[in-house]
Design a protein around this motif. Structure first.
Motif, PDB file in Angstrom:
ATOM      1  N   PRO A   1       0.788  -1.235   0.000  1.00 31.50           N
ATOM      2  CA  PRO A   1       0.000   0.000   0.000  1.00 31.50           C
ATOM      3  C   PRO A   1       0.825   1.292   0.000  1.00 31.50           C
ATOM      4  CG  PRO A   1      -0.932  -1.569   1.545  1.00 31.50           C
ATOM      5  CD  PRO A   1       0.405  -2.113   1.112  1.00 31.50           C
ATOM      6  N   VAL A   2       2.109   1.212   0.389  1.00 28.72           N
ATOM      7  CA  VAL A   2       2.929   2.430   0.419  1.00 28.72           C
ATOM      8  C   VAL A   2       3.982   2.439  -0.694  1.00 28.72           C
ATOM      9  CG1 VAL A   2       2.532   2.881   2.866  1.00 28.72           C
ATOM     10  CG2 VAL A   2       4.452   1.422   2.185  1.00 28.72           C
ATOM     11  N   CYS A   3       3.879   1.504  -1.621  1.00 28.29           N
ATOM     12  CA  CYS A   3       4.818   1.413  -2.743  1.00 28.29           C
ATOM     13  C   CYS A   3       4.157   1.847  -4.045  1.00 28.29           C
ATOM     14  CB  CYS A   3       5.298  -0.033  -2.910  1.00 28.29           C
ATOM     15  SG  CYS A   3       6.372  -0.601  -1.601  1.00 28.29           S
ATOM     16  N   ASN A   4       5.010   2.155  -5.011  1.00 32.27           N
ATOM     17  CA  ASN A   4       4.544   2.310  -6.378  1.00 32.27           C
ATOM     18  C   ASN A   4       4.693   0.956  -7.061  1.00 32.27           C
ATOM     19  OD1 ASN A   4       3.837   5.040  -6.326  1.00 32.27           O
ATOM     20  ND2 ASN A   4       5.960   5.650  -6.626  1.00 32.27           N
ATOM     21  N   HIS A   5       3.883   0.745  -8.075  1.00 34.29           N
ATOM     22  CA  HIS A   5       3.876  -0.541  -8.764  1.00 34.29           C
ATOM     23  C   HIS A   5       3.980  -0.328 -10.266  1.00 34.29           C
ATOM     24  CE1 HIS A   5       2.776  -2.869  -5.169  1.00 34.29           C
ATOM     25  NE2 HIS A   5       2.280  -1.702  -4.796  1.00 34.29           N
ATOM     26  N   VAL A   6       4.648  -1.256 -10.905  1.00 43.19           N
ATOM     27  CA  VAL A   6       4.758  -1.294 -12.365  1.00 43.19           C
ATOM     28  C   VAL A   6       4.226  -2.654 -12.771  1.00 43.19           C
ATOM     29  CG1 VAL A   6       6.337  -1.300 -14.320  1.00 43.19           C
ATOM     30  CG2 VAL A   6       6.803   0.177 -12.360  1.00 43.19           C
ATOM     31  N   PHE A   7       3.293  -2.662 -13.709  1.00 42.32           N
ATOM     32  CA  PHE A   7       2.789  -3.961 -14.152  1.00 42.32           C
ATOM     33  C   PHE A   7       2.378  -3.919 -15.610  1.00 42.32           C
ATOM     34  CE2 PHE A   7      -0.568  -1.782 -11.815  1.00 42.32           C
ATOM     35  CZ  PHE A   7      -1.671  -1.857 -12.639  1.00 42.32           C
ATOM     36  N   GLY A   8       2.447  -5.102 -16.204  1.00 43.58           N
ATOM     37  CA  GLY A   8       2.063  -5.271 -17.592  1.00 43.58           C
ATOM     38  C   GLY A   8       0.719  -5.961 -17.680  1.00 43.58           C
ATOM     39  N   LEU A   9      -0.132  -5.445 -18.566  1.00 46.39           N
ATOM     40  CA  LEU A   9      -1.471  -6.002 -18.760  1.00 46.39           C
ATOM     41  C   LEU A   9      -1.585  -6.628 -20.147  1.00 46.39           C
ATOM     42  CD1 LEU A   9      -3.651  -3.024 -17.432  1.00 46.39           C
ATOM     43  CD2 LEU A   9      -3.184  -5.178 -16.248  1.00 46.39           C
ATOM     44  N   LEU A  10      -2.152  -7.820 -20.184  1.00 49.89           N
ATOM     45  CA  LEU A  10      -2.564  -8.468 -21.424  1.00 49.89           C
ATOM     46  C   LEU A  10      -4.021  -8.834 -21.243  1.00 49.89           C
ATOM     47  CD1 LEU A  10       0.184 -11.005 -22.587  1.00 49.89           C
ATOM     48  CD2 LEU A  10      -0.578  -8.940 -23.740  1.00 49.89           C
ATOM     49  N   ASP A  11      -4.873  -8.371 -22.144  1.00 44.89           N
ATOM     50  CA  ASP A  11      -6.312  -8.616 -22.025  1.00 44.89           C
ATOM     51  C   ASP A  11      -6.822  -8.196 -20.642  1.00 44.89           C
ATOM     52  OD1 ASP A  11      -6.352  -9.730 -24.609  1.00 44.89           O
ATOM     53  OD2 ASP A  11      -5.777 -11.691 -23.812  1.00 44.89           O
ATOM     54  N   ASP A  12      -6.331  -7.043 -20.160  1.00 46.57           N
ATOM     55  CA  ASP A  12      -6.716  -6.481 -18.854  1.00 46.57           C
ATOM     56  C   ASP A  12      -6.337  -7.375 -17.677  1.00 46.57           C
ATOM     57  OD1 ASP A  12      -7.750  -4.085 -19.862  1.00 46.57           O
ATOM     58  OD2 ASP A  12      -9.670  -5.049 -20.320  1.00 46.57           O
ATOM     59  N   ARG A  13      -5.389  -8.280 -17.858  1.00 49.12           N
ATOM     60  CA  ARG A  13      -4.941  -9.184 -16.808  1.00 49.12           C
ATOM     61  C   ARG A  13      -3.482  -8.877 -16.492  1.00 49.12           C
ATOM     62  NH1 ARG A  13      -2.988 -14.537 -17.554  1.00 49.12           N
ATOM     63  NH2 ARG A  13      -3.260 -14.131 -19.763  1.00 49.12           N
ATOM     64  N   VAL A  14      -3.134  -8.754 -15.197  1.00 43.27           N
ATOM     65  CA  VAL A  14      -1.751  -8.513 -14.787  1.00 43.27           C
ATOM     66  C   VAL A  14      -0.938  -9.776 -15.058  1.00 43.27           C
ATOM     67  CG1 VAL A  14      -0.200  -7.994 -12.859  1.00 43.27           C
ATOM     68  CG2 VAL A  14      -2.425  -6.838 -13.009  1.00 43.27           C
ATOM     69  N   VAL A  15       0.088  -9.639 -15.918  1.00 44.44           N
ATOM     70  CA  VAL A  15       0.905 -10.790 -16.289  1.00 44.44           C
ATOM     71  C   VAL A  15       2.386 -10.583 -15.963  1.00 44.44           C
ATOM     72  CG1 VAL A  15      -0.686 -11.640 -18.058  1.00 44.44           C
ATOM     73  CG2 VAL A  15       1.093  -9.970 -18.668  1.00 44.44           C
ATOM     74  N   ALA A  16       2.748  -9.395 -15.517  1.00 46.39           N
ATOM     75  CA  ALA A  16       4.120  -9.095 -15.100  1.00 46.39           C
ATOM     76  C   ALA A  16       4.036  -7.930 -14.131  1.00 46.39           C
ATOM     77  CB  ALA A  16       4.983  -8.732 -16.303  1.00 46.39           C
ATOM     78  N   ALA A  17       4.899  -7.941 -13.104  1.00 50.48           N
ATOM     79  CA  ALA A  17       4.795  -6.870 -12.110  1.00 50.48           C
ATOM     80  C   ALA A  17       6.080  -6.736 -11.308  1.00 50.48           C
ATOM     81  CB  ALA A  17       3.629  -7.149 -11.166  1.00 50.48           C
ATOM     82  N   ALA A  18       6.261  -5.548 -10.759  1.00 43.95           N
ATOM     83  CA  ALA A  18       7.334  -5.255  -9.810  1.00 43.95           C
ATOM     84  C   ALA A  18       6.853  -4.119  -8.927  1.00 43.95           C
ATOM     85  CB  ALA A  18       8.612  -4.850 -10.537  1.00 43.95           C
ATOM     86  N   ARG A  19       7.406  -4.051  -7.732  1.00 42.55           N
ATOM     87  CA  ARG A  19       7.064  -2.917  -6.880  1.00 42.55           C
ATOM     88  C   ARG A  19       8.314  -2.108  -6.596  1.00 42.55           C
ATOM     89  NH1 ARG A  19       5.484  -5.514  -0.952  1.00 42.55           N
ATOM     90  NH2 ARG A  19       7.616  -6.004  -0.313  1.00 42.55           N
ATOM     91  N   ILE A  20       8.086  -0.817  -6.415  1.00 44.58           N
ATOM     92  CA  ILE A  20       9.159   0.127  -6.148  1.00 44.58           C
ATOM     93  C   ILE A  20       9.024   0.576  -4.694  1.00 44.58           C
ATOM     94  CG2 ILE A  20      10.278   2.276  -6.840  1.00 44.58           C
ATOM     95  CD1 ILE A  20       9.986   0.134  -9.136  1.00 44.58           C
ATOM     96  N   VAL A  21      10.042   0.286  -3.904  1.00 51.77           N
ATOM     97  CA  VAL A  21      10.046   0.640  -2.490  1.00 51.77           C
ATOM     98  C   VAL A  21      10.893   1.903  -2.326  1.00 51.77           C
ATOM     99  CG1 VAL A  21      10.538  -0.176  -0.153  1.00 51.77           C
ATOM    100  CG2 VAL A  21       9.917  -1.823  -1.932  1.00 51.77           C
ATOM    101  N   ALA A  22      10.311   2.935  -1.759  1.00 51.28           N
ATOM    102  CA  ALA A  22      11.030   4.199  -1.559  1.00 51.28           C
ATOM    103  C   ALA A  22      12.222   3.998  -0.631  1.00 51.28           C
ATOM    104  CB  ALA A  22      10.073   5.243  -0.992  1.00 51.28           C
TER     105      ALA A  22
END
Length: 153
Positions: free
Chosen positions: A43-64
């Motif tokens: 909840p306190v991180c930023n997130h990067v994710f890839g969507l295919l057909d509106d489905r999360v298929v790749a992700a990472a989180r960025i911790v400050a």
């Protein structure tokens, strides 16, 4: 693939579900690693994710910088963590594209700072190809060999 960079609170309920399901599938089931994935940091991180057909298929989180008390060695650096891609996409360069998105996110949010990560040891060469240099000794986290790595600003 559509790439999304956002705060946790900007994710839709479906995206949160897909993210947690993907991480569970890879980290807990596939890698047989029982650990508290829902650790209070999302909840306190930023997130990067890839969507295919509106489905999360790749992700990472960025911790400050300094946010994760369990990884205080990151100190002044933002950290990339929980890097994951769907098994159906392996061998297609999605992991590299995801990491380039995560690095860009760090550069945008924390300009002039290096980037820290704890890499699973078998992926050391992959992260090195993205500019991360190992430091310190290998260690075990949740039963899996890791190495700390830093990418210079």
């Amino acid at each position: 693939m559509k790439w999304v960079h956002c705060a946790f609170d900007d994710m839709t309920p479906r995206q949160v579900h897909d993210l947690l399901r993907l991480r569970q599938q890879i980290f807990i089931i596939e890698q047989e690693c029982i650990f508290p994935d829902i650790d209070g940091l999302d909840p306190v991180c930023n997130h990067v994710f890839g969507l295919l057909d509106d489905r999360v298929v790749a992700a990472a989180r960025i911790v400050a910088p300094g946010l994760d008390p369990d990884h205080c060695e990151q100190g002044e650096y933002p950290a990339i963590g929980r890097v994951v891609a769907s098994p159906e996409l392996r061998g297609q360069g999605v992991g590299r594209k995801l990491m380039l998105q995560a690095i860009a996110s760090c550069d945008d949010s924390f300009a002039g700072k290096g980037i820290f990560l704890n890499a699973q040891l078998y992926l050391k060469s992959f992260y090195a190809s993205l500019g991360f240099a190992p430091f310190g000794e290998a260690f075990y986290e949740d039963g899996i060999a890791h190495i700390s790595m830093l990418r210079a600003a």
